[in-house]
Enzyme design. Structure first.
Site, PDB file in Angstrom:
ATOM      1  N   CYS A  46     -47.112  24.510 -12.466  1.00  0.00           N
ATOM      2  CA  CYS A  46     -48.518  24.278 -12.126  1.00  0.00           C
ATOM      3  C   CYS A  46     -49.052  23.064 -12.900  1.00  0.00           C
ATOM      4  O   CYS A  46     -48.380  22.524 -13.782  1.00  0.00           O
ATOM      5  CB  CYS A  46     -49.259  25.565 -12.464  1.00  0.00           C
ATOM      6  SG  CYS A  46     -50.914  25.675 -11.891  1.00  0.00           S
ATOM      7  N   SER A  48     -51.369  22.399 -15.219  1.00  0.00           N
ATOM      8  CA  SER A  48     -51.547  22.264 -16.666  1.00  0.00           C
ATOM      9  C   SER A  48     -50.203  22.272 -17.406  1.00  0.00           C
ATOM     10  O   SER A  48     -50.098  21.723 -18.507  1.00  0.00           O
ATOM     11  CB  SER A  48     -52.510  23.302 -17.228  1.00  0.00           C
ATOM     12  OG  SER A  48     -52.047  24.568 -16.956  1.00  0.00           O
ATOM     13  N   HIS A  51     -49.577  18.702 -17.326  1.00  0.00           N
ATOM     14  CA  HIS A  51     -50.464  17.987 -18.258  1.00  0.00           C
ATOM     15  C   HIS A  51     -49.915  18.026 -19.684  1.00  0.00           C
ATOM     16  O   HIS A  51     -49.952  17.030 -20.400  1.00  0.00           O
ATOM     17  CB  HIS A  51     -51.873  18.593 -18.240  1.00  0.00           C
ATOM     18  CG  HIS A  51     -52.731  18.045 -17.130  1.00  0.00           C
ATOM     19  ND1 HIS A  51     -54.039  18.398 -16.951  1.00  0.00           N
ATOM     20  CD2 HIS A  51     -52.449  17.164 -16.148  1.00  0.00           C
ATOM     21  CE1 HIS A  51     -54.527  17.758 -15.906  1.00  0.00           C
ATOM     22  NE2 HIS A  51     -53.576  17.005 -15.396  1.00  0.00           N
ATOM     23  N   HIS A  68     -47.317  29.430 -16.820  1.00  0.00           N
ATOM     24  CA  HIS A  68     -48.415  30.405 -16.935  1.00  0.00           C
ATOM     25  C   HIS A  68     -48.698  31.134 -15.627  1.00  0.00           C
ATOM     26  O   HIS A  68     -49.539  32.005 -15.588  1.00  0.00           O
ATOM     27  CB  HIS A  68     -49.688  29.702 -17.426  1.00  0.00           C
ATOM     28  CG  HIS A  68     -50.154  28.628 -16.493  1.00  0.00           C
ATOM     29  ND1 HIS A  68     -49.548  27.398 -16.435  1.00  0.00           N
ATOM     30  CD2 HIS A  68     -51.116  28.612 -15.557  1.00  0.00           C
ATOM     31  CE1 HIS A  68     -50.136  26.667 -15.511  1.00  0.00           C
ATOM     32  NE2 HIS A  68     -51.082  27.370 -14.942  1.00  0.00           N
ATOM     33  N   CYS A 175     -52.176  31.892 -11.019  1.00  0.00           N
ATOM     34  CA  CYS A 175     -53.028  30.725 -11.309  1.00  0.00           C
ATOM     35  C   CYS A 175     -53.565  30.075 -10.043  1.00  0.00           C
ATOM     36  O   CYS A 175     -54.683  30.327  -9.639  1.00  0.00           O
ATOM     37  CB  CYS A 175     -52.332  29.683 -12.179  1.00  0.00           C
ATOM     38  SG  CYS A 175     -53.467  28.322 -12.592  1.00  0.00           S
TER      39      CYS A 175
HETATM   40  N1  COD Z   1     -59.400  11.488  -2.383  1.00  0.00           N
HETATM   41  C1  COD Z   1     -58.919  12.481  -1.597  1.00  0.00           C
HETATM   42  N2  COD Z   1     -57.817  13.203  -1.913  1.00  0.00           N
HETATM   43  C2  COD Z   1     -57.180  12.898  -3.047  1.00  0.00           C
HETATM   44  C3  COD Z   1     -57.620  11.860  -3.901  1.00  0.00           C
HETATM   45  C4  COD Z   1     -58.777  11.126  -3.517  1.00  0.00           C
HETATM   46  N3  COD Z   1     -59.259  10.156  -4.272  1.00  0.00           N
HETATM   47  N4  COD Z   1     -56.774  11.797  -4.962  1.00  0.00           N
HETATM   48  C5  COD Z   1     -55.855  12.753  -4.765  1.00  0.00           C
HETATM   49  N5  COD Z   1     -56.083  13.415  -3.618  1.00  0.00           N
HETATM   50  C6  COD Z   1     -55.352  14.550  -3.066  1.00  0.00           C
HETATM   51  C7  COD Z   1     -53.859  14.429  -3.177  1.00  0.00           C
HETATM   52  O1  COD Z   1     -53.302  13.717  -2.109  1.00  0.00           O
HETATM   53  C8  COD Z   1     -53.419  15.908  -3.177  1.00  0.00           C
HETATM   54  O2  COD Z   1     -53.142  16.364  -1.884  1.00  0.00           O
HETATM   55  C9  COD Z   1     -54.647  16.657  -3.703  1.00  0.00           C
HETATM   56  O3  COD Z   1     -55.696  15.696  -3.817  1.00  0.00           O
HETATM   57  C10 COD Z   1     -54.417  17.276  -5.095  1.00  0.00           C
HETATM   58  O4  COD Z   1     -53.458  18.212  -4.964  1.00  0.00           O
HETATM   59  P1  COD Z   1     -52.316  18.522  -6.050  1.00  0.00           P
HETATM   60  O5  COD Z   1     -51.218  19.181  -5.307  1.00  0.00           O
HETATM   61  O6  COD Z   1     -52.046  17.330  -6.870  1.00  0.00           O
HETATM   62  O7  COD Z   1     -53.013  19.555  -7.007  1.00  0.00           O
HETATM   63  P2  COD Z   1     -53.272  21.135  -6.890  1.00  0.00           P
HETATM   64  O8  COD Z   1     -53.757  21.608  -5.595  1.00  0.00           O
HETATM   65  O9  COD Z   1     -52.118  21.832  -7.493  1.00  0.00           O
HETATM   66  O10 COD Z   1     -54.570  21.301  -7.748  1.00  0.00           O
HETATM   67  C11 COD Z   1     -54.657  21.036  -9.038  1.00  0.00           C
HETATM   68  C12 COD Z   1     -55.974  20.406  -9.401  1.00  0.00           C
HETATM   69  C13 COD Z   1     -55.885  18.941  -9.105  1.00  0.00           C
HETATM   70  C14 COD Z   1     -57.175  21.010  -8.683  1.00  0.00           C
HETATM   71  C15 COD Z   1     -56.079  20.605 -10.919  1.00  0.00           C
HETATM   72  O11 COD Z   1     -57.151  19.924 -11.419  1.00  0.00           O
HETATM   73  C16 COD Z   1     -56.229  22.071 -11.295  1.00  0.00           C
HETATM   74  O12 COD Z   1     -55.261  22.775 -11.377  1.00  0.00           O
HETATM   75  N6  COD Z   1     -57.452  22.536 -11.506  1.00  0.00           N
HETATM   76  C17 COD Z   1     -57.720  23.850 -11.924  1.00  0.00           C
HETATM   77  C18 COD Z   1     -58.091  23.780 -13.347  1.00  0.00           C
HETATM   78  C19 COD Z   1     -57.580  24.965 -14.029  1.00  0.00           C
HETATM   79  O13 COD Z   1     -58.125  26.024 -13.877  1.00  0.00           O
HETATM   80  N7  COD Z   1     -56.480  24.804 -14.781  1.00  0.00           N
HETATM   81  C20 COD Z   1     -55.878  25.850 -15.504  1.00  0.00           C
HETATM   82  C21 COD Z   1     -54.459  26.082 -15.227  1.00  0.00           C
HETATM   83  S1  COD Z   1     -53.613  24.994 -14.211  1.00  0.00           S
HETATM   84 ZN    ZN Z   2     -52.130  26.680 -13.359  1.00  0.00          ZN
END
Ligand code: COD
Ligand code: ZN
Ligand code: ZN
Length: 375
Positions: A46, A48, A51, A68, A175
């Site tokens: 995932c 984080s 990160h 996690h 998560c």
């Molecule tokens: N405009 C439109 N779409 C975009 C842009 C942009 N400027 N930049 C990126 N994207 C798209 C990407 O193409 C991708 O499809 C999507 O955004 C992001 O998706 P992923 O796959 O990178 O990420 P996810 O869905 O796994 O989400 C993770 C988050 C990015 C939301 C991340 O911030 C998160 O996990 N947030 C939750 C915070 C949290 O609770 N963390 C604790 C444990 S992880």
């Molecule tokens: Zn997570």
């Protein structure tokens, strides 16, 4: 079990420092009072975890066992553990629920003050670790540490789930799924018939869209710069998809026009501060709600015209979809088993622990929604 009370030797992925991850043999000590030792069966990679591994989080203690988002079975329990027993199926909780702190006692909060997010002490509640590798102490990660065949968890960081739950399928509930889904049904409290927009169609955004659909939204607009994400989004219930790259004006203006004045609910699932402002701007004045789900780099700040709030918009955010973890995770699992939603679209790749580095590459390259490691 024959292993109860003994040190277990098993395989785990050790993060030795930024970008240094290798699978090693480790020793896992028996659980102390109010702890349980868990055999992990499936764990997702995932955001984080990445990160920490890529060094975005600087105040982190190494070596550590990351991971996690997982599901497993209790192997043995420490003294004083009364509500959990060996054989119970469980999901580790990276936001614990102690039941005693002011946040746990507040019905509107899920942010148990015993959480280790941001602080990253990386130790059990008693200040010690249960992991060693090559004679060295190994730190844990936000109460969980699941990139290992066995882990030890504080009792406050474990949810017992249904005995019939399919552990190989439900790890995203630990998560990503619960974070996105809860942002819609729990944080925004999406109402039937409403119009929603989800920015970012990764696993978290797709889960937010699933939440909007389950809550009865009639229009769910998906926004992503990667059009490869659109088909899956439509399959799970997103009604329209737009790429900001195809628009000749700012996306918030396009969305405001498309919806005749703004959306009821917007979800930022990217972690980009400029998109967060756009997500607020595209909500309808008077009643629109914007939920921040994405995690932005800690040095990034956003600013906006406060008039956006004076005119009756609401800006919210929560970790783990606002769910009180120990109470709600068993219910989310039951809802999954009752087929209220599907998780199969979220898991795009399955790998053995030995290939964990490949899983991180898939995440970085945007090729996976979720890679699940199976033991
Ligand atoms: N405009 C439109 N779409 C975009 C842009 C942009 N400027 N930049 C990126 N994207 C798209 C990407 O193409 C991708 O499809 C999507 O955004 C992001 O998706 P992923 O796959 O990178 O990420 P996810 O869905 O796994 O989400 C993770 C988050 C990015 C939301 C991340 O911030 C998160 O996990 N947030 C939750 C915070 C949290 O609770 N963390 C604790 C444990 S992880
Ligand atoms: Zn997570
Ligand atoms: Zn608490």
């Amino acid at each position: 079990m024959a292993t109860a009370g003994k040190v277990i030797k098993c395989k785990a992925a050790i993060a030795w420092g930024p970008n240094k991850l290798s699978v090693e043999e480790i020793e896992v000590a028996p659980p102390k009072a109010h702890e349980v030792r868990v055999k992990i069966l499936a764990t997702g990679i995932c955001r984080s975890d990445d990160h920490v591994l890529s060094g975005v989080i600087s105040n982190f203690q190494f070596p550590a066992i990351l991971g996690h988002e997982a599901a497993g079975v209790i192997e043995s329990v420490g003294e004083g553990v009364t509500k959990l027993k060996p054989g119970d199926k469980v999901i580790p909780l990276f936001v614990p629920q102690c039941g005693k702190c002011v946040c746990c006692k507040n019905p509107d909060s899920n942010l148990c003050l015993k959480n280790d997010i941001g602080r990253y002490a990386g130790l059990m509640a008693d200040g010690t670790s249960r992991f060693t590798c090559k004679g060295q102490k190994v730190y844990n990660f936000i109460h969980t540490s699941t990139f290992t065949e066995y882990t030890v968890l504080d009792e406050i960081a474990v949810a017992k789930i249904d005995d019939d739950a399919p552990l190989d399928k439900i790890s995203p509930i630990g998560c990503g799924f619960s974070t996105g889904y809860g942002s819609a049904v729990n944080v925004a409290k999406v109402k039937p018939g409403s119009t929603c927009v989800v920015f970012g169609l990764g696993g978290v955004g797709l889960s937010a869209a699933i939440g909007c659909k389950v809550a009865g939204a009639s229009r769910i607009i998906g926004v992503d710069i990667n059009k490869d994400k659109f088909q899956k989004a439509k399959d799970i219930g997103v009604t329209e998809c737009i790429s900001p790259k195809d628009c000749d004006k700012p996306i918030q203006e396009v969305l405001t026009e498309m919806t005749g004045g703004g959306v009821d609910y917007s979800f930022e699932c990217i972690g980009n501060v400029d998109i967060m402002v756009a997500a607020l701007q595209c909500t309808h004045p008077g009643f629109g709600t914007c939920v921040i789900v994405g995690l932005a780099p800690s040095t990034h700040k956003f600013s906006f015209d406060p008039m956006l709030l004076l005119t009756g918009r609401t800006l919210k955010g929560a970790l783990f979809g606002g769910w009180k973890s120990k109470d709600c995770v068993p219910k989310i699992v039951s809802d999954y088993m009752a087929k209220k939603f599907d998780l199969s679209e979220l898991v795009t790749h399955t790998l053995p622990l030995d290939k964990i580095n490949e899983g991180f590459e898939l995440l970085k390259d945007g090729k996976s929604i979720r890679t699940v490691l199976k033991f």
